[in-house]
Structure formats: structure tokens, C-alpha cells
Design a protein around this motif. Structure first.
Motif, PDB file in Angstrom:
ATOM      1  N   SER A 165       1.063  -1.257   0.068  1.00 23.79           N
ATOM      2  CA  SER A 165      -0.373  -0.363  -0.260  1.00 23.79           C
ATOM      3  C   SER A 165       0.699   0.924  -0.236  1.00 23.79           C
ATOM      4  O   SER A 165       0.096   2.568  -0.301  1.00 23.79           O
ATOM      5  CB  SER A 165      -0.693  -0.293   1.076  1.00 23.79           C
ATOM      6  N   PHE A 166       2.204   0.558   0.374  1.00 21.27           N
ATOM      7  CA  PHE A 166       2.946   1.946   0.636  1.00 21.27           C
ATOM      8  C   PHE A 166       3.754   2.617  -0.674  1.00 21.27           C
ATOM      9  O   PHE A 166       3.343   4.021  -1.280  1.00 21.27           O
ATOM     10  CB  PHE A 166       3.442   1.909   1.827  1.00 21.27           C
ATOM     11  N   PHE A 167       3.972   1.909  -1.464  1.00 22.09           N
ATOM     12  CA  PHE A 167       5.181   1.858  -2.112  1.00 22.09           C
ATOM     13  C   PHE A 167       4.082   1.715  -3.662  1.00 22.09           C
ATOM     14  O   PHE A 167       5.231   2.285  -4.696  1.00 22.09           O
ATOM     15  CB  PHE A 167       6.869   0.732  -1.758  1.00 22.09           C
ATOM     16  N   LEU A 168       3.734   0.216  -3.505  1.00 23.35           N
ATOM     17  CA  LEU A 168       3.006   0.344  -5.327  1.00 23.35           C
ATOM     18  C   LEU A 168       1.530   1.008  -5.765  1.00 23.35           C
ATOM     19  O   LEU A 168       1.848   1.112  -6.805  1.00 23.35           O
ATOM     20  CB  LEU A 168       2.501  -1.541  -4.834  1.00 23.35           C
ATOM     21  N   GLY A 169       0.677   1.161  -4.925  1.00 27.30           N
ATOM     22  CA  GLY A 169      -0.440   1.266  -4.930  1.00 27.30           C
ATOM     23  C   GLY A 169      -0.854   2.146  -6.147  1.00 27.30           C
ATOM     24  O   GLY A 169      -1.849   2.050  -7.077  1.00 27.30           O
ATOM     25  N   LYS A 170      -0.263   3.207  -5.246  1.00 25.28           N
ATOM     26  CA  LYS A 170      -0.973   5.049  -6.670  1.00 25.28           C
ATOM     27  C   LYS A 170       0.049   4.810  -7.396  1.00 25.28           C
ATOM     28  O   LYS A 170      -0.214   5.306  -8.551  1.00 25.28           O
ATOM     29  CB  LYS A 170      -0.297   6.353  -5.160  1.00 25.28           C
ATOM     30  N   PRO A 171       1.112   5.019  -7.459  1.00 23.09           N
ATOM     31  CA  PRO A 171       2.051   4.430  -8.607  1.00 23.09           C
ATOM     32  C   PRO A 171       1.568   3.178  -9.742  1.00 23.09           C
ATOM     33  O   PRO A 171       0.965   3.728 -10.515  1.00 23.09           O
ATOM     34  CB  PRO A 171       3.491   4.453  -8.442  1.00 23.09           C
ATOM     35  N   LEU A 172       0.792   2.376  -9.086  1.00 25.98           N
ATOM     36  CA  LEU A 172       0.293   1.328 -10.317  1.00 25.98           C
ATOM     37  C   LEU A 172      -1.273   2.176 -10.856  1.00 25.98           C
ATOM     38  O   LEU A 172      -1.578   2.089 -12.213  1.00 25.98           O
ATOM     39  CB  LEU A 172       0.027  -0.235  -9.805  1.00 25.98           C
ATOM     40  N   LEU A 173      -1.725   2.672 -10.077  1.00 24.40           N
ATOM     41  CA  LEU A 173      -3.545   3.085 -10.167  1.00 24.40           C
ATOM     42  C   LEU A 173      -3.242   4.232 -11.573  1.00 24.40           C
ATOM     43  O   LEU A 173      -4.118   4.045 -11.970  1.00 24.40           O
ATOM     44  CB  LEU A 173      -3.843   3.343  -8.813  1.00 24.40           C
ATOM     45  N   ALA A 174      -1.805   4.947 -10.869  1.00 25.10           N
ATOM     46  CA  ALA A 174      -1.706   5.834 -12.300  1.00 25.10           C
ATOM     47  C   ALA A 174      -1.136   5.973 -13.491  1.00 25.10           C
ATOM     48  O   ALA A 174      -0.935   5.952 -14.288  1.00 25.10           O
ATOM     49  CB  ALA A 174      -0.866   7.338 -11.012  1.00 25.10           C
ATOM     50  N   GLY A 175      -0.782   4.705 -13.202  1.00 21.92           N
ATOM     51  CA  GLY A 175       0.155   3.554 -14.990  1.00 21.92           C
ATOM     52  C   GLY A 175       1.565   4.031 -14.508  1.00 21.92           C
ATOM     53  O   GLY A 175       2.272   3.622 -15.132  1.00 21.92           O
ATOM     54  N   ARG A 176       1.686   4.605 -13.038  1.00 22.00           N
ATOM     55  CA  ARG A 176       3.690   4.825 -13.384  1.00 22.00           C
ATOM     56  C   ARG A 176       4.289   3.489 -12.824  1.00 22.00           C
ATOM     57  O   ARG A 176       3.741   2.920 -12.401  1.00 22.00           O
ATOM     58  CB  ARG A 176       3.544   5.614 -12.777  1.00 22.00           C
ATOM     59  N   ARG A 177       5.548   3.691 -12.948  1.00 20.53           N
ATOM     60  CA  ARG A 177       6.637   2.779 -12.221  1.00 20.53           C
ATOM     61  C   ARG A 177       6.349   2.793 -11.134  1.00 20.53           C
ATOM     62  O   ARG A 177       6.456   3.300 -10.291  1.00 20.53           O
ATOM     63  CB  ARG A 177       7.963   2.970 -12.991  1.00 20.53           C
ATOM     64  N   ALA A 178       6.026   1.698 -10.318  1.00 21.68           N
ATOM     65  CA  ALA A 178       6.202   1.313  -8.923  1.00 21.68           C
ATOM     66  C   ALA A 178       8.066   0.907  -8.104  1.00 21.68           C
ATOM     67  O   ALA A 178       8.159  -0.280  -8.888  1.00 21.68           O
ATOM     68  CB  ALA A 178       4.882   0.696  -8.401  1.00 21.68           C
ATOM     69  N   VAL A 179       8.304   2.210  -8.005  1.00 26.18           N
ATOM     70  CA  VAL A 179       9.736   1.202  -6.850  1.00 26.18           C
ATOM     71  C   VAL A 179       9.472   0.891  -5.709  1.00 26.18           C
ATOM     72  O   VAL A 179       9.810   1.837  -4.964  1.00 26.18           O
ATOM     73  CB  VAL A 179      10.907   2.633  -7.600  1.00 26.18           C
ATOM     74  N   VAL A 180      10.234  -0.288  -5.508  1.00 26.95           N
ATOM     75  CA  VAL A 180      10.179  -1.175  -4.536  1.00 26.95           C
ATOM     76  C   VAL A 180      11.606  -1.156  -3.556  1.00 26.95           C
ATOM     77  O   VAL A 180      12.402  -2.277  -4.176  1.00 26.95           O
ATOM     78  CB  VAL A 180       9.492  -2.013  -4.657  1.00 26.95           C
ATOM     79  N   PRO A 181      11.319  -1.226  -2.489  1.00 22.19           N
ATOM     80  CA  PRO A 181      12.349  -1.441  -2.063  1.00 22.19           C
ATOM     81  C   PRO A 181      13.115  -2.598  -1.083  1.00 22.19           C
ATOM     82  O   PRO A 181      13.207  -3.469  -0.140  1.00 22.19           O
ATOM     83  CB  PRO A 181      12.558  -0.452  -0.431  1.00 22.19           C
ATOM     84  N   ALA A 182      12.698  -3.710  -2.103  1.00 23.39           N
ATOM     85  CA  ALA A 182      12.700  -5.524  -1.727  1.00 23.39           C
ATOM     86  C   ALA A 182      12.892  -6.180  -3.083  1.00 23.39           C
ATOM     87  O   ALA A 182      12.214  -5.352  -4.251  1.00 23.39           O
ATOM     88  CB  ALA A 182      11.036  -5.704  -0.922  1.00 23.39           C
ATOM     89  N   PRO A 183      12.733  -6.813  -3.410  1.00 21.15           N
ATOM     90  CA  PRO A 183      13.085  -7.985  -4.313  1.00 21.15           C
ATOM     91  C   PRO A 183      11.089  -8.658  -4.927  1.00 21.15           C
ATOM     92  O   PRO A 183      10.561  -8.499  -4.011  1.00 21.15           O
ATOM     93  CB  PRO A 183      13.621  -9.111  -4.060  1.00 21.15           C
ATOM     94  N   LEU A 184      11.253  -8.900  -6.216  1.00 18.39           N
ATOM     95  CA  LEU A 184      10.358  -8.262  -7.149  1.00 18.39           C
ATOM     96  C   LEU A 184       9.495  -9.869  -6.712  1.00 18.39           C
ATOM     97  O   LEU A 184       8.256 -10.082  -6.768  1.00 18.39           O
ATOM     98  CB  LEU A 184       9.793  -8.042  -7.934  1.00 18.39           C
ATOM     99  N   ASP A 185      10.622 -10.551  -6.636  1.00 19.24           N
ATOM    100  CA  ASP A 185       9.723 -12.719  -7.642  1.00 19.24           C
ATOM    101  C   ASP A 185      10.307 -13.748  -6.308  1.00 19.24           C
ATOM    102  O   ASP A 185      10.244 -14.635  -6.119  1.00 19.24           O
ATOM    103  CB  ASP A 185      10.707 -12.892  -8.672  1.00 19.24           C
ATOM    104  N   VAL A 186       9.841 -12.728  -4.497  1.00 21.95           N
ATOM    105  CA  VAL A 186      10.108 -14.075  -3.563  1.00 21.95           C
ATOM    106  C   VAL A 186       8.462 -14.281  -2.872  1.00 21.95           C
ATOM    107  O   VAL A 186       7.730 -12.525  -2.855  1.00 21.95           O
ATOM    108  CB  VAL A 186      10.934 -13.376  -2.683  1.00 21.95           C
ATOM    109  N   PRO A 187       8.148 -15.460  -3.339  1.00 22.33           N
ATOM    110  CA  PRO A 187       6.293 -15.164  -2.428  1.00 22.33           C
ATOM    111  C   PRO A 187       6.453 -14.972  -1.112  1.00 22.33           C
ATOM    112  O   PRO A 187       7.680 -15.267  -0.449  1.00 22.33           O
ATOM    113  CB  PRO A 187       6.524 -17.201  -2.447  1.00 22.33           C
ATOM    114  N   HIS A 188       5.233 -14.761  -1.082  1.00 17.93           N
ATOM    115  CA  HIS A 188       5.096 -13.654   0.879  1.00 17.93           C
ATOM    116  C   HIS A 188       3.485 -14.128   0.743  1.00 17.93           C
ATOM    117  O   HIS A 188       2.093 -13.086  -0.164  1.00 17.93           O
ATOM    118  CB  HIS A 188       4.918 -12.437   0.667  1.00 17.93           C
TER     119      HIS A 188
END
Length: 318
Positions: A165-188
Motif C-alpha cells: 500500500s505504501f510503495f505500489l498502490g498509487k503509482p500502479l493505479l496511475a500507470g506509473r512505475r512503482a519502485v520497491v525497496p525489496a525483491p519482486l519475485d519472492v513468495p510472500h
């Protein structure tokens, strides 16, 4: 009809209060500001969560007392001890079951899926504090000081207080690139606030749930990339564009951003599989997690209202 006393009016406490009210129960929800959901069966009360006498007064005759507090993460070591002590005292004086909204921090770094039988092996002071809160409450019950205690543990919340919710939600809804301080492909594992609330209510009202910990019903784990893809598809947004903050940059900016400074403690949760097994709760109480796409549409609605990022400042990351 007995009243349910909820201490903490964040998203977990407020969602739990609404769920109880919709079931026809009377609710008192306590926060420093006196906020909480507007509902005819919900009484909003301003009180200090460290005031054991006031909480004890409010807890008299209640069906259960819920600890839904979540102080700002950087203040855990100072704020949690007096709050936890006050809640234990109130439950003892009121003779009411104590239900704790917990998290997965107490397990520390794990290998393999977490069950409620995993040892609480955390050693970092903030992580160990959550384990100690449960140990203290359970010891009080075993000593006969409080009637019953239950802890419901959830992973990162979808609707608020999480890296999503902090790093991804709003950029994704706006079609912008979301930059995350974590790996993208680890199951969680990701937990819906609604499922956390449903399990808290179950833990309070079902005596067979008492005196042990339960994992909140949660959907199968998803990587950040998979979750972002589901989120954009569920909300009619463009396909996600994602990037991970390079480690050198992360190290450089971490001192400047409070959340990133604190994230260092729990980065292990995203660097290797962090999977919570909630089958004990689903099989015992016939509970099913909220469908993931439904939860993600709700997440988008909350982001549009500004609720989730605000809550994320004092996050509870799993």
C-alpha cells in the motif's frame, strides 16, 4: 447484551468494530482522539491506552477486550510496554478474555512456512518484544490472573500498513512505475484486514479458540510482481511497471526516510519466502479468506481516499 471493548481505532480496530456492530453486538472503541467508525452500535471513547484504571473501568462487564493498538514502529520499544501492561491489567480486573491483534515478527527469521507451532525465536529487540507480549499474556492466563487470552497473527495487510500500500498502490493505479525497496519475485503471504477482523471476532466469541495463537485466514502467497499484476487487472489499470531500488541507493537514502530506516529490521521477510500457513483457523472455524481480487479492489478504493498510505506510516509488516 455484553459490550465488546476495542482499544485502538486504526484499520484493524475499526474494521473489527464494524463487523461486531453489523452482527448486532454493542461495541466501545477507544483511541486517544476518540475516533472510530460511525455506527449506532459503536460508542467512540477518548482515553489513554496506557491508563490501566480507565481501561479497567471501561472493561467491566465486557464480553472481551481487544488489543488492536499499533504504535508507530520507531516507538515500539517505548510505547508498547505500558500499553500491553495496561491491557493485561484491564483484562485481569474485568475478568474478560483478552484478544490480541498480533503479527509474525515474533517468529524471527524462518525457513519454510510458518505455523502456530513455530517457536517464537526472534532476537532483535523490536521483534522479540512482540513475542514477549504474547508470552507475558499467556503466562498471566496460566497463572489464573486473566480468564483467557488469544493472539491472532496476520502478515502484511493488503488494505493498509504494508509495503504494497505504501510503495505500489498509487503509482500502479496511475500507470506509473512503482519502485520497491525489496525483491519482486519472492513468495510472500498477504492478509486482508477483513480476514484479520473476522478471526479476532472468532477468537473472542469461540471458547475453543482461547488460550492459543491463530493465524488469520489468508490467501496463497504471491510475489510482489504477481500481486501487482493481480492488483492492476482487478482495478482496470495498465499492466504494472516495477523496479527494485538498487542496494547502494537504498543504503544512501535509508537514513533520510524513517520508514526505510525501520524497514531494515524486517527486510528478511521480503528477501526470501515468507509464507504463513493459516489452515488451522480455516479448518477449525470454517473460515475462508476474502477473495484476493475483491480485497485488491477494496485496497484501490482506500488508496483513493488516502487511507492506506496514511496508515502505512505506522506499519505492522507481518
Amino acid at each position: 447484551m455484553a459490550v465488546h471493548l476495542i482499544v485502538g481505532a486504526g484499520m484493524v480496530g475499526s474494521t473489527t468494530a464494524r463487523l461486531l456492530a453489523e452482527r448486532g453486538e454493542q461495541v466501545r472503541i477507544v483511541s486517544r482522539s476518540g475516533r472510530g467508525p460511525a455506527h449506532p452500535r459503536v460508542e467512540r471513547i477518548a482515553a489513554d491506552a496506557t491508563d490501566a484504571d480507565r481501561l479497567s473501568e471501561l472493561g467491566q462487564g465486557t464480553a472481551a477486550i481487544y488489543n488492536c493498538l499499533n504504535p508507530a514502529y520507531h516507538r515500539w520499544l517505548t510505547d508498547w510496554p505500558p500499553m500491553a501492561t495496561a491491557l493485561l491489567t484491564a483484562a485481569e480486573r474485568a475478568g474478560a478474555p483478552l484478544v490480541i491483534a498480533g503479527c509474525l515478527y515474533g517468529y524471527g527469521e524462518v525457513t519454510g512456512p510458518m505455523t502456530e507451532q513455530n517457536p517464537l525465536a526472534a532476537t532483535h529487540p523490536k521483534l522479540k518484544m512482540r513475542a514477549d507480549m504474547w508470552r507475558d499474556a499467556y503466562a498471566a492466563q496460566r497463572a489464573g490472573r486473566i480468564r483467557a487470552v488469544t493472539e491472532v497473527r496476520g502478515s502484511d495487510y493488503l488494505q493498509a500498513q504494508s509495503i504494497f500500500s505504501f510503495f505500489l498502490g498509487k503509482p500502479l493505479l496511475a500507470g506509473r512505475r512503482a519502485v520497491v525497496p525489496a525483491p519482486l519475485d519472492v513468495p510472500h503471504t498477504w492478509t486482508s484486514i477483513n480476514d484479520m477482523a473476522a478471526m479476532l471476532v472468532t477468537a473472542a466469541t469461540e471458547q475453543r479458540a482461547w488460550n492459543r495463537a491463530w493465524h488469520a485466514p489468508s490467501n496463497a502467497p504471491l510475489t510482489i510482481r504477481q500481486l501487482a499484476t493481480r492488483f492492476t487487472a482487478a482495478n482496470g489499470a495498465p499492466a504494472p511497471k516495477l523496479a527494485t531500488v538498487p542496494r547502494p541507493i537504498l543504503r544512501a537514502i535509508r537514513p533520510l526516510i524513517p520508514m526505510l530506516r525501520e524497514f531494515r529490521t524486517t527486510a528478511y521477510q521480503f528477501e526470501r519466502p515468507f509464507v504463513m500457513d493459516s489452515r488451522a483457523a480455516t479448518s477449525t472455524f470454517d473460515l475462508r479468506p476474502q477473495p484476493i481480487d475483491e480485497a485488491l479492489r477494496e485496497t484501490a478504493a482506500l488508496l483513493g481516499q488516502g487511507s492506506a498510505p496514511e496508515a502505512a506510516v505506522s506499519r505492522q509488516a507481518g
